[in-house]
Design an enzyme around this catalytic site. Structure first.
Site, PDB file in Angstrom:
ATOM      1  N   LYS A 144       0.861  -1.188   0.000  1.00 58.08           N
ATOM      2  CA  LYS A 144       0.000   0.000   0.000  1.00 58.08           C
ATOM      3  C   LYS A 144       0.894   1.234   0.000  1.00 58.08           C
ATOM      4  CE  LYS A 144      -4.269  -1.432   2.266  1.00 58.08           C
ATOM      5  NZ  LYS A 144      -5.121  -1.242   3.452  1.00 58.08           N
ATOM      6  N   GLU A 238      -7.227  -5.954  -0.860  1.00 57.01           N
ATOM      7  CA  GLU A 238      -8.242  -5.662   0.155  1.00 57.01           C
ATOM      8  C   GLU A 238      -9.670  -5.766  -0.385  1.00 57.01           C
ATOM      9  OE1 GLU A 238      -7.122  -2.535   2.978  1.00 57.01           O
ATOM     10  OE2 GLU A 238      -9.252  -2.155   3.270  1.00 57.01           O
ATOM     11  N   HIS A 249      -8.579   1.704  12.675  1.00 50.79           N
ATOM     12  CA  HIS A 249      -8.135   2.758  11.762  1.00 50.79           C
ATOM     13  C   HIS A 249      -9.236   3.725  11.334  1.00 50.79           C
ATOM     14  CE1 HIS A 249      -4.404   0.608  11.775  1.00 50.79           C
ATOM     15  NE2 HIS A 249      -3.861   1.368  10.848  1.00 50.79           N
TER      16      HIS A 249
HETATM   17  P1  NAD Z   1       7.466   8.392  10.326  1.00 50.05           P
HETATM   18  O1  NAD Z   1       7.794   7.878   9.004  1.00 50.05           O
HETATM   19  O2  NAD Z   1       6.998   9.789  10.441  1.00 50.05           O
HETATM   20  O3  NAD Z   1       8.731   8.159  11.266  1.00 50.05           O
HETATM   21  C1  NAD Z   1       8.666   8.578  12.595  1.00 50.05           C
HETATM   22  C2  NAD Z   1       9.833   9.508  12.973  1.00 50.05           C
HETATM   23  O4  NAD Z   1      11.007   8.733  13.206  1.00 50.05           O
HETATM   24  C3  NAD Z   1      10.211  10.511  11.905  1.00 50.05           C
HETATM   25  O5  NAD Z   1      10.574  11.710  12.517  1.00 50.05           O
HETATM   26  C4  NAD Z   1      11.430   9.862  11.241  1.00 50.05           C
HETATM   27  O6  NAD Z   1      12.249  10.773  10.595  1.00 50.05           O
HETATM   28  C5  NAD Z   1      12.093   9.245  12.429  1.00 50.05           C
HETATM   29  N1  NAD Z   1      12.965   8.102  12.189  1.00 50.05           N
HETATM   30  C6  NAD Z   1      12.828   7.126  11.268  1.00 50.05           C
HETATM   31  N2  NAD Z   1      13.731   6.149  11.494  1.00 50.05           N
HETATM   32  C7  NAD Z   1      14.457   6.521  12.566  1.00 50.05           C
HETATM   33  C8  NAD Z   1      15.505   5.920  13.291  1.00 50.05           C
HETATM   34  N3  NAD Z   1      15.955   4.684  13.003  1.00 50.05           N
HETATM   35  N4  NAD Z   1      16.048   6.593  14.329  1.00 50.05           N
HETATM   36  C9  NAD Z   1      15.559   7.819  14.688  1.00 50.05           C
HETATM   37  N5  NAD Z   1      14.527   8.426  14.055  1.00 50.05           N
HETATM   38  C10 NAD Z   1      13.994   7.776  13.008  1.00 50.05           C
HETATM   39  O7  NAD Z   1       6.328   7.498  11.034  1.00 50.05           O
HETATM   40  P2  NAD Z   1       6.022   5.933  11.038  1.00 50.05           P
HETATM   41  O8  NAD Z   1       5.349   5.686  12.324  1.00 50.05           O
HETATM   42  O9  NAD Z   1       7.198   5.139  10.663  1.00 50.05           O
HETATM   43  O10 NAD Z   1       4.967   5.782   9.860  1.00 50.05           O
HETATM   44  C11 NAD Z   1       3.699   6.380   9.917  1.00 50.05           C
HETATM   45  C12 NAD Z   1       3.135   6.449   8.519  1.00 50.05           C
HETATM   46  O11 NAD Z   1       2.970   5.134   7.996  1.00 50.05           O
HETATM   47  C13 NAD Z   1       1.772   7.104   8.473  1.00 50.05           C
HETATM   48  O12 NAD Z   1       1.734   8.029   7.413  1.00 50.05           O
HETATM   49  C14 NAD Z   1       0.837   5.957   8.187  1.00 50.05           C
HETATM   50  O13 NAD Z   1      -0.321   6.347   7.495  1.00 50.05           O
HETATM   51  C15 NAD Z   1       1.702   5.049   7.370  1.00 50.05           C
HETATM   52  N6  NAD Z   1       1.297   3.640   7.357  1.00 50.05           N
HETATM   53  C16 NAD Z   1       1.228   3.029   6.156  1.00 50.05           C
HETATM   54  C17 NAD Z   1       0.879   1.693   6.086  1.00 50.05           C
HETATM   55  C18 NAD Z   1       0.878   0.992   4.767  1.00 50.05           C
HETATM   56  O14 NAD Z   1       0.409  -0.148   4.702  1.00 50.05           O
HETATM   57  N7  NAD Z   1       1.392   1.583   3.724  1.00 50.05           N
HETATM   58  C19 NAD Z   1       0.587   0.989   7.268  1.00 50.05           C
HETATM   59  C20 NAD Z   1       0.670   1.658   8.482  1.00 50.05           C
HETATM   60  C21 NAD Z   1       1.031   2.999   8.518  1.00 50.05           C
HETATM   61  N1  GLY Z   2      -2.087  -1.149   7.131  1.00 49.16           N
HETATM   62  C1  GLY Z   2      -3.189  -1.870   6.554  1.00 49.16           C
HETATM   63  C2  GLY Z   2      -2.816  -2.693   5.376  1.00 49.16           C
HETATM   64  O1  GLY Z   2      -1.678  -2.757   4.979  1.00 49.16           O
HETATM   65  O2  GLY Z   2      -3.666  -3.309   4.810  1.00 49.16           O
END
Ligand code: NAD
Ligand code: GLY
Length: 363
Positions: A144, A238, A249
């Site tokens: 996704k 999905e 969610h």
């Molecule tokens: P993020 O990508 O914002 O990362 C969180 C923070 O950690 C950022 O400030 C980043 O720069 C920092 N960071 C990254 N790696 C680091 C490391 N090793 N050490 C220190 N800092 C680091 O947030 P996230 O929680 O990783 O991802 C959230 C996003 O993922 C949301 O946009 C959400 O919608 C999306 N998401 C997508 C899916 C999917 O299936 N595609 C599933 C769940 C969530």
């Molecule tokens: N995070 C929900 C999905 O990947 O389907």
């Protein structure tokens, strides 16, 4: 090296556990990466992750044509504008359809880069190297990709499976505690929807998990990836069962959209959303109160928020829920719990139960 396969026929790919690949000078696991990239590689990362891991990665790709692009850091930059910025750099730096993109960072980088890879010249391969807990257990797996719209989370996107996911668990040591906890929310979600034994294991290992014991983390991340890989393999786009991964969610996305992207972290919104979904499930008579109590205890034990942010108006909240991607012309869908370790997609949401739930949570 441990690997888990996402079994998608000719688009199957490994999730490779390579501790030290980018966090330390560790050449041993390079083959898995090198055999999947062609002669030109474009890395997308962000301003926080680049100083930590970009040089380590680029040094291992020497001999190839390499380019990179750094996004600003934050959910508020998960936009179409950033996708255009990446594509502009690909064109200016001479990358072509046979180039491979690498997403190096958390879920935001993975989602934005993944969408850019999905649409650049109608699609180029992408390798995900997730560096947050949330991205290692969830967003890097399953294909996704998306960016946000001011009116709704992840409204613009595509399915674009990676050709490889590389997980270096040791990258998690530099993650701040709030971001680390946010990743734990998706892990609790996996256990709550699919595996009560896993839920018990999380309860029993809470201290080691909080200490970030690397062996414990490797086991936990592999378990969550296994759950996600199995569901994705069964229902890639999905049409049915994959919807279960959205437990919490519909509430969570409404919290993120209404609070302003980046204010409440995605994982934090999911934690609150899990409890709201559990609350709906109790009120509708699907689960006993004890299930909700255990969920509450585990999430708060991990340091996650367990109350909604203040001042979210109920009418706007309901409107945001109704616009969520899970909704169809037939109306809103909710993922509810039927037991600990068992979830179900509910097509006919009871408006009275939803109203009671929202009235209790949104003060
Ligand atoms: P993020 O990508 O914002 O990362 C969180 C923070 O950690 C950022 O400030 C980043 O720069 C920092 N960071 C990254 N790696 C680091 C490391 N090793 N050490 C220190 N800092 C680091 O947030 P996230 O929680 O990783 O991802 C959230 C996003 O993922 C949301 O946009 C959400 O919608 C999306 N998401 C997508 C899916 C999917 O299936 N595609 C599933 C769940 C969530
Ligand atoms: N995070 C929900 C999905 O990947 O389907």
């Amino acid at each position: 090296m441990k690997t888990i396969t996402v079994a998608l026929g000719e688009r199957a790919y490994p999730i490779a556990f390579c501790e030290g690949l980018i966090s330390r000078a560790e050449p041993a696991h390079l083959e898995v990466l090198l055999e999947r990239v062609g002669q030109s590689v474009f890395v997308v990362t962000n301003s926080t992750v680049a100083p930590l891991f970009l040089d380590g990665l680029l040094s291992k790709l020497s001999g190839k044509k390499c380019g990179y692009h750094c996004l600003p850091d934050g959910e508020q930059f998960k936009t179409l504008e950033q996708v255009e910025g990446i594509i502009g750099q690909l064109i200016e730096q001479g990358f072509t359809r046979d180039s491979t993109m690498i997403a190096l960072g958390g879920g935001v980088v993975g989602d934005v880069a993944g969408f850019a890879a999905a649409i650049f010249q109608r699609g180029i391969p992408i390798i995900q190297i997730p560096t947050t807990l949330l991205s290692q257990v969830d967003s890097s797996v399953g294909g996704k990709t998306a960016v946000n719209h001011p009116l709704g989370k992840n409204m613009l996107g595509a399915f674009h499976q990676p050709s490889l996911v590389v997980i270096d668990v040791a990258t998690l040591t530099s993650l701040n505690p709030r971001e680390y906890a946010a990743g734990l929310a998706e892990i609790v979600k996996h256990a709550a929807l699919a595996d009560s034994d896993y839920f018990e294991w999380l309860e029993a290992n809470i201290e080691l998990i909080i200490e970030r014991d690397l062996d414990c983390l490797a086991e936990m991340i592999a378990k969550s990836c296994q759950i996600k890989a199995e569901i994705v393999a069964e229902d890639e786009t999905e049409q049915g069962r994959r919807g279960l991964l959205n437990l919490g969610h519909t509430f969570g996305h409404a919290i993120e959209t209404l609070s302003g992207y980046g204010q409440v972290l995605h994982g934090e919104a999911v934690a609150i959303g899990l409890l709201m979904a559990a609350d709906y499930s109790v009120r509708a008579g699907y689960i006993a109160q004890t299930v909700k109590t255990r969920l509450h205890a585990l999430l708060s034990g991990f340091g996650l928020p367990v109350v909604a942010p203040p001042s979210l108006p109920v009418d706007l909240f309901k409107a945001a829920m109704a616009r969520d991607k899970k909704a169809t012309q037939a109306g809103m869908k909710l993922i509810v719990l039927q037991a600990l370790g068992k979830a179900e997609i509910l097509e006919d949401v009871d408006p009275a139960v939803l109203d009671e739930t929202l009235a209790d949570w949104l003060l």
